[in-house]
Design a protein around this motif. Structure first.
Motif, short mmCIF file in Angstrom:
data_model
loop_
_atom_site.label_atom_id
_atom_site.label_comp_id
_atom_site.label_asym_id
_atom_site.label_seq_id
_atom_site.Cartn_x
_atom_site.Cartn_y
_atom_site.Cartn_z
N THR A 46 0.84 -1.20 0.00
CA THR A 46 0.00 0.00 0.00
C THR A 46 0.87 1.25 0.00
OG1 THR A 46 -0.14 0.51 2.36
CG2 THR A 46 -1.55 -1.28 1.56
N LEU A 50 -1.27 -0.03 -3.39
CA LEU A 50 -2.71 0.27 -3.32
C LEU A 50 -2.94 1.63 -2.68
CD1 LEU A 50 -4.15 -3.14 -2.01
CD2 LEU A 50 -4.13 -2.30 -4.37
N ASP A 75 -8.40 5.27 1.23
CA ASP A 75 -9.42 6.33 1.25
C ASP A 75 -8.99 7.42 2.23
OD1 ASP A 75 -10.00 5.44 3.81
OD2 ASP A 75 -11.89 4.49 3.29
N ILE A 106 -7.63 0.63 2.82
CA ILE A 106 -7.63 0.20 1.42
C ILE A 106 -9.04 -0.28 1.09
CG2 ILE A 106 -5.19 -0.54 1.43
CD1 ILE A 106 -6.64 -3.49 1.15
N LYS A 107 -9.35 -0.32 -0.19
CA LYS A 107 -10.64 -0.90 -0.61
C LYS A 107 -10.35 -2.34 -0.99
CE LYS A 107 -12.86 3.26 -2.40
NZ LYS A 107 -11.74 4.18 -2.67
N THR A 108 -11.09 -3.28 -0.42
CA THR A 108 -10.80 -4.68 -0.72
C THR A 108 -11.06 -4.98 -2.22
OG1 THR A 108 -12.96 -5.17 0.20
CG2 THR A 108 -11.08 -5.67 1.58
N GLU A 109 -11.97 -4.21 -2.82
CA GLU A 109 -12.21 -4.39 -4.27
C GLU A 109 -10.94 -4.08 -5.06
OE1 GLU A 109 -14.65 -5.72 -6.21
OE2 GLU A 109 -15.23 -6.31 -4.19
N ASP A 110 -10.24 -3.01 -4.64
CA ASP A 110 -8.97 -2.64 -5.29
C ASP A 110 -7.97 -3.80 -5.21
OD1 ASP A 110 -9.79 -0.14 -5.94
OD2 ASP A 110 -8.70 0.90 -4.34
N LEU A 111 -7.93 -4.39 -4.01
CA LEU A 111 -7.00 -5.51 -3.83
C LEU A 111 -7.35 -6.64 -4.78
CD1 LEU A 111 -4.80 -7.17 -2.40
CD2 LEU A 111 -6.45 -7.69 -0.60
N LYS A 112 -8.63 -7.02 -4.81
CA LYS A 112 -9.07 -8.12 -5.69
C LYS A 112 -8.72 -7.83 -7.14
CE LYS A 112 -13.03 -9.41 -2.88
NZ LYS A 112 -14.47 -9.16 -2.75
N ASN A 113 -8.95 -6.56 -7.55
CA ASN A 113 -8.72 -6.20 -8.95
C ASN A 113 -7.23 -6.12 -9.30
OD1 ASN A 113 -11.45 -6.04 -9.32
ND2 ASN A 113 -11.54 -3.85 -8.91
N THR A 114 -6.39 -5.96 -8.30
CA THR A 114 -4.95 -5.79 -8.57
C THR A 114 -4.22 -7.14 -8.65
OG1 THR A 114 -5.07 -3.70 -7.38
CG2 THR A 114 -2.87 -4.55 -7.79
#
Ligand SMILES: Cc1ncc(COP(=O)(O)O)c(C=O)c1O
Length: 389
Positions: free
Chosen positions: A100, A124, A127, A132-140
């Motif tokens: 991050t 990452l 906000d 962190i946004k967990t969606e960001d993690l999944k998408n990365t």
């Protein structure tokens, strides 16, 4: 008023019970724990007791704890130790390591170093509260990702990440999960099993233990390459004669930390919230970090039209010790990378101060700071060309 220390996030005093526990290991039980005679065996036995205490604080098994020289080494060992086993992935596309933007330098600089050697690292964003946004993690996550390293609770703003949620994502994607828990361990409950953590860094001097000792939790079965080559200590993961007094001190600190976790955090949350309420009474003052997903001992503020450095100096004149950035970066005049990642401007970052409370913090100290700080802010604002009122 005697001196007021509100910088427990930088380091803590050593608990008297820790000093008592360590004392015999300088002159009586001083054998090299690797020696096979009774001097060595006595020291080795006590080190194993310490390992048990460290493991117990984070719900690990004793054989999963590797003693290190501190949090920095634990972070380096975890990240470089895992990366070294993925050399074949170097220079392929897609992030190999995900971290991050708000990591401690021990992780950030390690990742930057690995980037230079050919690993692809994704940082990452967070906000405005530092989550962190967990969606960001999944998408990365890509097919090449082998490691996520994320700070459990931030050392500057105190924000605590959704660690359990993150652990589920790393587990289901088959990537290793390292967390720098240097600020979290001993302050909030940490459970490596429940959170599906594979590697976890901790440090003694943040939890009333001695400086220069820490540990890395390495989940059973996980392989890492050592940073040091030598006598093969610590299951070959960290060669060098063990720091017996330091390790005994860390063990005692963990034992006390576990025993006192609930009472300490209750007391600190009350004091922290009183401080936050009082300080936010100052015109144009704001809380940095999350309103409630934050460490029990952390209060981080920013003030319009004043410099954190000047506030820091004037508080120091009043015998109040706080931090501007994180201790490690406070000597540089660069705005904190953590505060910038929250979306603050460089000016807002420079107008920020961190108060971190500890076991010795007294209610009278909270009152003293609450009384002195508004006067200092007002004084500085009178001289500030940025203060229009
Ligand atoms: C979050 C975090 N990680 C790592 C470290 C480094 O730990 P040590 O001082 O034991 O090397 C610190 C210390 O400031 C920290 O706050």
């Amino acid at each position: 008023m005697k001196k007021v220390y509100m910088d427990y996030g930088a380091t803590t005093p050593v608990d008297p019970e820790v000093i008592t526990a360590m004392n015999p290991y300088f002159f009586e039980i001083y054998g090299n724990p690797s020696s096979t005679h009774s001097y060595g065996v006595d020291a080795a036995d006590d080190i194993e007791q310490s390992r048990l205490k460290v493991a117990s604080l984070i719900n690990a098994k004793p054989e999963e704890i590797i003693f290190t020289s501190g949090g920095t080494e634990a972070d380096n060992l975890a990240i470089k130790g895992v990366a070294a086993l993925h050399e074949n992935k170097k220079n392929t596309k897609g992030p190999h390591i995900i971290t991050t933007e708000i990591e401690h330098a021990a992780v950030l600089e390690t990742c930057k170093y690995l980037e230079k050697t050919g690993f692809d690292v994704a940082y990452l964003p967070v906000d405005k509260y530092g989550l962190i946004k967990t969606e960001d993690l999944k998408n990365t996550i890509s097919k090449n990702t082998f490691l996520l390293s994320i700070i459990y609770a931030n050392n500057e703003i105190g924000t605590i990440q959704e660690i359990e949620e993150i652990g589920k994502i790393t587990e289901s994607n088959g990537i290793l999960f390292h967390t720098d828990a240097v600020q979290a361990v001993g302050k909030i409950p940490v459970d490596v099993n429940r959170s599906r953590i594979d590697l976890l860094s901790l440090s003694s001097h943040k939890i009333y233990g001695p400086k220069g000792v820490g540990g890395l939790f390495v989940k059973k079965g996980i392989k890492i390459k050592p940073l040091f080559h030598g006598g093969g200590h610590e299951q070959g993961k960290r060669s060098s004669t063990l720091n017996t007094p330091g390790i005994i001190g860390l063990g005692k600190a963990c034992e006390l930390g576990k025993k006192r976790l609930v009472t300490d955090s209750k007391k600190m949350i009350k004091q922290r919230d009183t401080l936050i309420k009082n300080i936010l009474g100052i015109e144009e003052s704001y809380l940095n970090g999350h309103p409630n997903k934050r460490l029990p001992n952390n209060a981080h503020f920013r003030f319009s039209a004043v410099e954190g450095e000047s506030l820091h100096m004037m508080l120091d004149n009043k015998q109040i010790a706080v931090a501007t950035g994180s201790a490690c970066s406070s000597k540089k005049l660069k705005p904190s990378h953590v505060l910038l990642a929250l979306g603050l401007t460089p000016e807002e970052s420079h107008g920020s101060l961190r108060f971190t409370l500890g076991r010795q913090t007294e209610d009278t100290e909270i009152s003293y700071v609450s009384k002195e700080l508004p006067k200092i802010v007002e004084h500085l604002r009178k001289m500030s060309p940025l203060w229009k009122k």
